[in-house]
Structures are given as structure tokens and as C-alpha cells.
Design an enzyme around this catalytic site. Sequence first.
Site, short mmCIF file in Angstrom:
data_model
loop_
_atom_site.label_atom_id
_atom_site.label_comp_id
_atom_site.label_asym_id
_atom_site.label_seq_id
_atom_site.Cartn_x
_atom_site.Cartn_y
_atom_site.Cartn_z
N TYR A 136 -12.70 -23.34 -44.88
CA TYR A 136 -11.90 -24.48 -44.84
C TYR A 136 -10.70 -24.02 -45.92
O TYR A 136 -10.31 -22.99 -45.67
CB TYR A 136 -12.55 -25.65 -45.71
N LYS A 207 -14.51 -29.10 -41.45
CA LYS A 207 -15.12 -30.14 -42.39
C LYS A 207 -16.60 -30.28 -41.81
O LYS A 207 -17.77 -30.34 -42.64
CB LYS A 207 -14.40 -31.36 -42.53
#
Length: 418
Positions: A136, A207
Amino acid sequence: MLAKSVTRFSGVGVAVSGMLRPRVQLSGFSSNSSGEATPGPLSVPEKHGMDIIRDPSLNKGMATTLKERQSLGLHGLLPPNFTTQDAQVERCMIHLAAKPNALEKYIYLCSLQDRNERLFFRLLKDHLEELMPIIYTPTVGLACQKYGVLFRRPRGLFITIHDKGHIYDILKNWPVKNVKAVCFTDGERILGLGDQGCQGMGIPVGKMALYTGCAAINPQYCLPVTLDVGTNNQALLEDPMYIGLRHKRVTGDAYDEFIDEFISACKARYGSSVLMHFEDFGNQHAFRLLSKYLDNTCCFNDDIQGTASVALAGILGSLRITNNKISDHTFVFLGAGEANLGIAELICLKMEKEGVPKAEAYKKIFMLDSRGLLVKSRTNLTKHKLPFAKDMPECRNLEEVIKKEKSTDCDSALIPLL
């Protein structure tokens, strides 16, 4: 026959704490509706031989046992040696250490997820602190900018504005029916990079990986989606490698109807309790859409609410040291975007719970955007900024605000205000 063969063997599952893949027999365990491991048999897809190796949710690589190889038509399709998942993780870390930069590590991890999902999540679980900045932020931002060049294999669903009227049919193309969480973006405000259009898909994909890596939620329950309504990023429109629609963003009623059909289709396909996770929508849509669906849909906006909850948790933790209440403090925010507005609103809500009137709580929040302090004399404030507007002269920079109002805390950018 395949199901009976697989159920005889143990160790065919994902070695991720609290998370077991429901598509193959995992030592006599399956998953209940909440994603927790529970005793019971599991259905197994009718796959055999190379079809198993090509399926990242079933492929175990050289960790496949001899009995599994013989029963599932894999004998001879893999090297004759056998290894453990621990050894596979060690080999992966050696490969990662040899990569010259974070983006190359990101590419390697995506490739691993595409061919051996259980090993990918085991690696992520075991090395979460090291790999989170790769999976991420900040690396995923660069990956989104280069998504067209990096694109190898689709992950998640790509639904466009031109699919209006047929969105439910597109959802039926996704092979998993019992989806529990949908993370979706229109790519308009990707991190701090602005409009990345269809290439914002890297965000919901990343995510959803963290849903599993951090919370041990079955990956089959997670669906990443990009809603492509076009892009206003001229560089992308002119980029021959761009993977999305080549026109300006559709707005207005057509946009709202598209979002409404998508959310309605998800609830019809996956049930009214499916979690709809808004991710990286532009400011002009983020607050409005959250308010529109909050009372009739299981939804949240991570930028507004997720960031706010973590920030407030940090503040409450610090109050244990200072031994006072949140209402004893004044807060200054450098920036008035989705995240800071969400944090500010949650701080005010906490002050209200301490007995402070809402109007007084707003007085303890000072916010600056690109044009300076939010004050009532400004005519360009959105309705979400108006509650924080002060009845005082304009202040153009942070230093002026600090001099006029002594603050005792800081915003999410960790700028010390003493």
C-alpha cells in the site's frame, strides 16, 4: 471424486492466522459467514492438473504433497522435490531483497499473488511491517501512476459509465457470489496524486490485500472495483498505455445514477449487509455520497471515517498521559480535505460526548486550506467547511494562526503546534 480426494489430506490451506480459504479442504475446517474458521467440510471446485496450478487460490507450488500430486493430477507437473511453506517464504524474502527499489518489489508481490495466493498472504502476515509500505502507501501511489505499463493480469472488476443498465450482469461475472466487502473507487483523488482514472485500481486491490493480511478476512469475501467514468487527467488521455476510458469525467445526474445502480446491484447480488467501502473519491462527491447512503447501506468512507478513527485513537491515547479531556485542547489543521475534515468532525463528536455544546466544539477547531484559515468572510467555502469558519480576520498561513490562537495539538500531517 476430486472433493473426496482433497478432504483426505491436511495442510492444503492457507497458513494465515485466523484465515482459511473456503475453496479447498483445510484440515477439516471451513469458514462461517463472518470469515472465521469453523469445523466442517468444504466444497472443492472440479479442477485437475494444470487447472489447479493456474489457479492462484489453489496452487501450492512445491509445497504440494506427494498424495495431493498423485490424486489431483499434479504428479510430474512440479519438480520432484518437496518444500514447506516456511521455506517458500524464505525464498520469497531472498527475491525481495534482490529487488533494486520498492516498485520492483511491488511488481514481484503482485506476480506472487497472481500465481500462489496462499503464499502471498502468508508472506504478508509474517512480514507485515516491512511489506505494508510496498503493498500500500507509499509504493501503491507510484504503481497507480504506472499502472498501464505494469498491467499484466486483471484483478477485481472494471465497471464503466457505459455499463449503466447492465451492472448486475457484470457482477455475476465475478466467480465468487458470497462477497462480504466491496472496496470501490472512481479514481478521482488517488492519495495525494489527484485524478488517476481507471489506473486507481491499485488502491482497492491493495486495500483488499490488507483486509486479509491485517484482519485475516478470507480473500474470496473481498472484491476490489474501479468505477470508470473517464478522467480529467490530460496526460492519461494522451498516454497510449492508459487502460481506461478515453474521455473526460462524466458528472451530474448521469454520474449519480451510475453510482446508485452500482450500489443497488451490489446489495441485490451480495445481500443488504455487504460492506460498501468508498475509497479515494473526490471531495465534491465523497461527503455527498457518504451522507446519501449512510442510513440505508452498510458503508463507510475510509478517507473520511477510517483516518479519523485512527487519529482520534491516537489523541485519546495521549490524553492518558496528559490526564485531561479532549475538550481542554484546541486543534489546528493544516489542510481541509476529506481526511482532516473527518478527523475534525470526529473530535467535535467526542467533545459533545464530554458535554460540550456542538457550537462550542467547532470553536476549538481551526482549519487552513490552500487559501488560508477558514473564516466567515470567505465566500467559496463548501458546506462541510462552513461549521469550522471563524468570525475573525483572514490569516494566510499557519504561523499567523498559531500566534492568534495558541493550539495544543496537531493534525494528521504531524506538524507540531506548540
